[in-house]
Scaffold this active site. Sequence first.
Site, PDB file in Angstrom:
ATOM      1  N   ASP A   1       0.827  -1.323   0.204  1.00 27.88           N
ATOM      2  CA  ASP A   1      -0.035   0.035  -0.093  1.00 27.88           C
ATOM      3  C   ASP A   1       0.788   1.176   0.090  1.00 27.88           C
ATOM      4  O   ASP A   1       2.120   1.093   0.189  1.00 27.88           O
ATOM      5  CB  ASP A   1      -0.909  -0.145   1.258  1.00 27.88           C
ATOM      6  CG  ASP A   1      -1.759   1.051   1.353  1.00 27.88           C
ATOM      7  OD1 ASP A   1      -2.347   1.710   0.571  1.00 27.88           O
ATOM      8  OD2 ASP A   1      -1.858   1.770   2.728  1.00 27.88           O
TER       9      ASP A   1
ATOM     10  N   ASP B   1      -0.242   4.993   0.867  1.00 27.69           N
ATOM     11  CA  ASP B   1      -0.723   6.180   1.856  1.00 27.69           C
ATOM     12  C   ASP B   1      -0.457   5.574   3.272  1.00 27.69           C
ATOM     13  O   ASP B   1      -0.967   4.521   3.667  1.00 27.69           O
ATOM     14  CB  ASP B   1      -2.079   6.701   1.699  1.00 27.69           C
ATOM     15  CG  ASP B   1      -2.220   7.379   0.231  1.00 27.69           C
ATOM     16  OD1 ASP B   1      -1.812   8.393   0.372  1.00 27.69           O
ATOM     17  OD2 ASP B   1      -2.402   6.498  -0.512  1.00 27.69           O
TER      18      ASP B   1
ATOM     19  N   GLU C   1      -1.692  10.620   3.899  1.00 32.89           N
ATOM     20  CA  GLU C   1      -2.739  10.393   3.126  1.00 32.89           C
ATOM     21  C   GLU C   1      -2.696  11.287   2.064  1.00 32.89           C
ATOM     22  O   GLU C   1      -2.968  12.475   2.427  1.00 32.89           O
ATOM     23  CB  GLU C   1      -3.930  10.304   3.915  1.00 32.89           C
ATOM     24  CG  GLU C   1      -3.925   9.047   4.750  1.00 32.89           C
ATOM     25  CD  GLU C   1      -4.169   7.720   4.378  1.00 32.89           C
ATOM     26  OE1 GLU C   1      -4.717   7.521   3.052  1.00 32.89           O
ATOM     27  OE2 GLU C   1      -3.774   6.492   5.010  1.00 32.89           O
TER      28      GLU C   1
ATOM     29  N   LYS D   1      -6.856  -4.678  -5.254  1.00 31.07           N
ATOM     30  CA  LYS D   1      -5.632  -5.079  -4.701  1.00 31.07           C
ATOM     31  C   LYS D   1      -5.355  -6.690  -4.359  1.00 31.07           C
ATOM     32  O   LYS D   1      -4.416  -7.342  -4.686  1.00 31.07           O
ATOM     33  CB  LYS D   1      -5.710  -4.482  -2.922  1.00 31.07           C
ATOM     34  CG  LYS D   1      -5.492  -3.138  -2.962  1.00 31.07           C
ATOM     35  CD  LYS D   1      -5.170  -2.386  -1.753  1.00 31.07           C
ATOM     36  CE  LYS D   1      -4.940  -0.809  -1.938  1.00 31.07           C
ATOM     37  NZ  LYS D   1      -4.384  -0.244  -0.644  1.00 31.07           N
TER      38      LYS D   1
ATOM     39  N   ASN E   1      -9.062  -1.424   3.393  1.00 28.28           N
ATOM     40  CA  ASN E   1      -9.100  -1.996   2.162  1.00 28.28           C
ATOM     41  C   ASN E   1      -7.768  -2.766   1.744  1.00 28.28           C
ATOM     42  O   ASN E   1      -7.654  -3.250   0.777  1.00 28.28           O
ATOM     43  CB  ASN E   1      -9.042  -0.609   1.198  1.00 28.28           C
ATOM     44  CG  ASN E   1      -8.074   0.226   1.208  1.00 28.28           C
ATOM     45  OD1 ASN E   1      -7.377   0.549   2.118  1.00 28.28           O
ATOM     46  ND2 ASN E   1      -7.964   0.738   0.073  1.00 28.28           N
TER      47      ASN E   1
END
Length: 291
Positions: free
Chosen positions: A82, A84, A91, A216, A242
């Site tokens: 990932d 952020d 972010e 993802k 997420n």
Amino acid sequence: MFVATLLCNPASPVLEPALIESLRNAWGGGEAEWLALGVAAEFSLEQMPDNRWGVWDDLQQIGVDLVIQAAEGRKKKMLLADMDSTMIQQECIDELAEEAGVGARVKEITARAMNGELDFEGALTERVGLLKGLPESVIAKVLAERITLMPGARQLLATMKAEGAYAALVSGGFTAFTAKVAADLGFDENRANTLLVEDGKLTGAAGRPILGREAKVEALEQITAQLGLRETEVMAVGDGANDLGMLKRAGSGVALHAKPSVAAECDIRINHGDLTALLYIQGYSQDRFQG
């Protein structure tokens, strides 16, 4: 066989030999090996301790992370990350919102979305809508002035790449940011959402389809298939709801400084260490770090 790794924030070394020896003796572990003095150490175990999470809770109080995993196959051939609050400390959408004067509202939505309280796609659509009319040039300004890499990011990428691993950056953020971060760190590819622009200004919409949790997981499936790798050979890292799909599917799913609801669903939780923790838990000692 299992391996227990204890580590802490390299900026504040608090790992004491007495602690390692006490735990090793209590669990009947093998000889301790220091991966970085005061920062990370490991020892072997013949079985998973029954009081693993009780000890984990106690160690959290003194700034120490504990990871126990199978010894076989812990060195991975692929990193799926990932962006952020994982590879970078911010972010991106929150930083854009600050420039647009809607920072507080967007940060609130971001926090709830990352904690799994809101639908990711709906939350992203709402937040992007608040950026409507923002000059596209602000993206470069935010990248230059507001975005900083997570400590350990360069070492993580450089070391795994030097060992032949493939690295993919997959984000629910935006390609305008992932392209720069991926290039800076040496990722092999990056996937993210697209901010739509007209006449030099953000339209307040994102390109479809929205890349979220399922995308993802699809990235994990597609890239491992292309490379001929097993999902067990992948280390995934993230901090938000997420990310849970890929964290649960990967051989090692690392919840890095994650929201409590996310960390609770992962066996590898790094709350104190930085991104070099991902090297230590693979068995790399500090003297093998690149970058």
